[in-house]
Design a protein around this motif. Sequence first.
Motif, PDB file in Angstrom:
ATOM      1  N   SER A 168       0.826  -1.263  -0.054  1.00 10.10           N
ATOM      2  CA  SER A 168      -0.011   0.064   0.103  1.00 10.10           C
ATOM      3  C   SER A 168       0.773   1.244   0.114  1.00 10.10           C
TER       4      SER A 168
ATOM      5  N   LYS B  99       4.037   3.793  -5.009  1.00 11.74           N
ATOM      6  CA  LYS B  99       3.188   4.798  -5.815  1.00 11.74           C
ATOM      7  C   LYS B  99       3.290   4.246  -7.260  1.00 11.74           C
ATOM      8  N   VAL B 100       2.349   4.794  -8.023  1.00 12.14           N
ATOM      9  CA  VAL B 100       1.791   4.387  -9.373  1.00 12.14           C
ATOM     10  C   VAL B 100       3.445   4.640  -9.989  1.00 12.14           C
TER      11      VAL B 100
ATOM     12  N   TYR C 255       0.202  -3.474 -14.701  1.00  9.14           N
ATOM     13  CA  TYR C 255       1.693  -3.598 -14.238  1.00  9.14           C
ATOM     14  C   TYR C 255       2.124  -3.900 -15.496  1.00  9.14           C
TER      15      TYR C 255
ATOM     16  N   LYS D 238      -1.072   1.180 -12.311  1.00 10.66           N
ATOM     17  CA  LYS D 238      -2.333   1.495 -11.794  1.00 10.66           C
ATOM     18  C   LYS D 238      -2.443   1.231 -10.327  1.00 10.66           C
ATOM     19  N   GLN D 239      -3.435   2.246  -9.765  1.00 12.59           N
ATOM     20  CA  GLN D 239      -3.409   2.052  -8.397  1.00 12.59           C
ATOM     21  C   GLN D 239      -4.024   0.749  -7.783  1.00 12.59           C
ATOM     22  N   ASP D 240      -5.020  -0.070  -8.486  1.00 11.46           N
ATOM     23  CA  ASP D 240      -5.319  -1.173  -8.200  1.00 11.46           C
ATOM     24  C   ASP D 240      -4.651  -2.377  -9.186  1.00 11.46           C
TER      25      ASP D 240
ATOM     26  N   LYS E 199      -2.245  -2.051  -3.721  1.00  5.41           N
ATOM     27  CA  LYS E 199      -3.158  -0.988  -3.487  1.00  5.41           C
ATOM     28  C   LYS E 199      -2.182   0.403  -3.637  1.00  5.41           C
ATOM     29  N   ALA E 200      -1.932   0.703  -4.787  1.00  4.24           N
ATOM     30  CA  ALA E 200      -0.684   1.821  -4.851  1.00  4.24           C
ATOM     31  C   ALA E 200      -1.641   3.069  -4.667  1.00  4.24           C
ATOM     32  N   GLN E 201      -0.683   4.291  -4.343  1.00  2.00           N
ATOM     33  CA  GLN E 201      -0.783   5.574  -4.185  1.00  2.00           C
ATOM     34  C   GLN E 201      -0.710   6.047  -5.625  1.00  2.00           C
ATOM     35  N   ALA E 202      -1.473   7.211  -5.991  1.00  2.00           N
ATOM     36  CA  ALA E 202      -1.391   8.055  -6.954  1.00  2.00           C
ATOM     37  C   ALA E 202       0.166   8.236  -7.262  1.00  2.00           C
ATOM     38  N   GLY E 203       0.379   8.364  -8.395  1.00  2.00           N
ATOM     39  CA  GLY E 203       1.941   8.805  -8.961  1.00  2.00           C
ATOM     40  C   GLY E 203       2.012   9.163 -10.541  1.00  2.00           C
TER      41      GLY E 203
END
Length: 725
Positions: free
Chosen positions: A39, A42-43, A85, A125-127, A158-162
């Motif tokens: 989590s 970051k993207v 990914y 992507k975030q998901d 579950k990535a953070q925006a980047g």
Amino acid sequence: MLTVFFAVIALLLSSTTDVSAQIEQHSKWKTYTDPADLSNVKVGETIKLYFEVEIEKDWYVYSSDFDKNLGPIVTELAFEKNDAYQVVGDLKAVSPKKKYDDLWGGEYTYFVKKGKFYQVVKILKQDATIKTTLTYQECSEVSGKCIMQEPDFEFKVKAQAGEITETVQNDTQTSVDDTKNEDNNAEDSNENTTIDEETSNTTPSKTTESKTNVTTFDNTQNYIPAGDPFKELPEVTTDLGAESESLWGFMIAAFLSGLVALLTPCVFPMIPMTVSFFTSRSENRIQGIIRAMFYGFSIIGLYTLIGFIVSRFLGDDAANILATHWIPNVLFFTVFLIFAISFFGAFDIVLPSKMVNSIDKQADKGGYVGIFFMALTLVVVSFSCTGPIAGSILVMSAQGEVIKPILGMFAFSLAFALPFTLFAIFPSLLSNLPKSGGWLNTVKVVLGFIELALAFKFLSVADQVYHWGILDRPVYIVIWMSVAFFLGLYLIGKIRLPHDSIIEKLGVGRLLMAVVSFAFFLYLMPGLFGAPLSSLSGYLPPQSTNEFDLVALIRGEDKSEGHSKAKYSDILHLPHGIEGHFEYFEAIEAAKQANQPLFIDFTGHGCVNCREMEASVWNQSEILPILKNELTVVALYIDERQELTEQEKYTSERNGKEMTTVGKRNSDFQIRRFGQNAQPNYFLINPYTHQPLVAPVGKVSTAEFKKFLETGMKEFQKQRLSSSL
């Protein structure tokens, strides 16, 4: 005490027994990621997926970083297509072992006990749900089996925006397992990543050239049913039996070596001395028997302890060094050479006199302590004769083995201690023993010739690994021929060495041994001109090092004639000129047309024992004509990466996975149809019923293989006659 010894042996042997009629898996995997908390990613950033494996004793897993074309199966990681990914680089192996293999003619990497891989993935992507399939091969040096495995793993991100700083072409992402053909040694850089560009997710199927065929069926027709080709096959009703393997053969060889050691001049004269010790110091017969048995167990314990030390302190970690590195191999060569020269009578190898005298003084003490030290004295004093023999067992058994050194030394010492114990219990038997004399030195010299021949095996290993070019196949064979020839001359009395007695009459034993030696000399001779000498394949340099192959020239066969135009015959071949097939349903049709049983060979490019069976069993005169003329043969490679056409691909009912390659389809067939996943694995099938005619076999002797074929063919004729009535 005897009960305890055999209980331990029974337990060890039971642990090596294997029932091949079950699905086998000898490795367990666990996964984790870096960073551990996905989590926090970051993207646009990369993560590492780690795959750790625990491997059972006596098994190993091939790594991912050696030449795919060598033979063994390279471990690979396939990804489900997903635009969330991007796969970066290749699957990386962490510190695998390396080993040169004579059969493959190259170096491969592998893991024993534990192994670790990791793969870099860039998050887009975030998901992101990352679904993977790990394809690998686990093999055993003990049982000779190789098994393909394909476990699935899943990672949720579950990535953070980047911000994505590099352009990613998602439509070019592809499965590593299917199409990737990049350098496995590419530099890994987690901080400075380079995104691999892959251009296609399918490989066009190759077109088979039109060639003369020995059968009349239509090769242009696709005999494979649409969809899942094995779904409609009838259920197997034949009892497939089970195959079991153990270390009994090795123990018998070690036991026989112990008997040979008894005939050396260091040991044989000590038998009556030992018996007189017990008969003179025992108050009654019962006490003499008990002390004699304790003496024998002491000898067994001492030698078995040596085996335990080799197993404990060498074991798997030293296997690669013992097997391939030039230092131990040259050292073994030198040691064997020195022992051989010593056996010829140039000098005697003895342990320091202070050490021997100290032990001998302890033996003078009374009671069981004295008996133990007397046994130790025997082991130490006889070292110059038993050391080379026992050492040979340890060297051969310690290469990747743990149980073998212990069992080998137990069997060796059991034979070694047996006569001392028996003659101590039954001293009257001593009158039947031959007297000591010159014949004992003859035994020692003969062992010297054997040691000399074996010495060059170790030098040959180092020569092949490091490409010194010292011992190619003809040079090696010439050396062995010379050893055999001069041994024969020695046995008939044409050569005399120091300490030899004058031979007035040639005994029957020496004459027979001389005949064997000269026969071995003649047997080796054709090897200079390309003869395979398959019975010695484990000791000779590979055939590829032969400078002149007269056998191939004499054959003079046009390679374009007499070969099947069966499917995949442009990329797959059978040995010894056998005409066959490489696809099950096509082979079924051919078997029906020929009205023959179908012989299925579940094999693999990376299967060492498959090649050994072909080299030492298939080519025998009582086997090869059957395979060529009386059976329809199909070789199903479980590791063949030729991609199936879109029409041939299907989803297996076994695991819900899509079968995309020839190898995956064959492996799926073997597991689903017969409940087995090891190679080599041989079946005889009635093509009209798809049922096995007899229980399958794996790596077996020529006699067992012949019985398997003949039994299956008789059953086929019986079933055909019954169905026609």
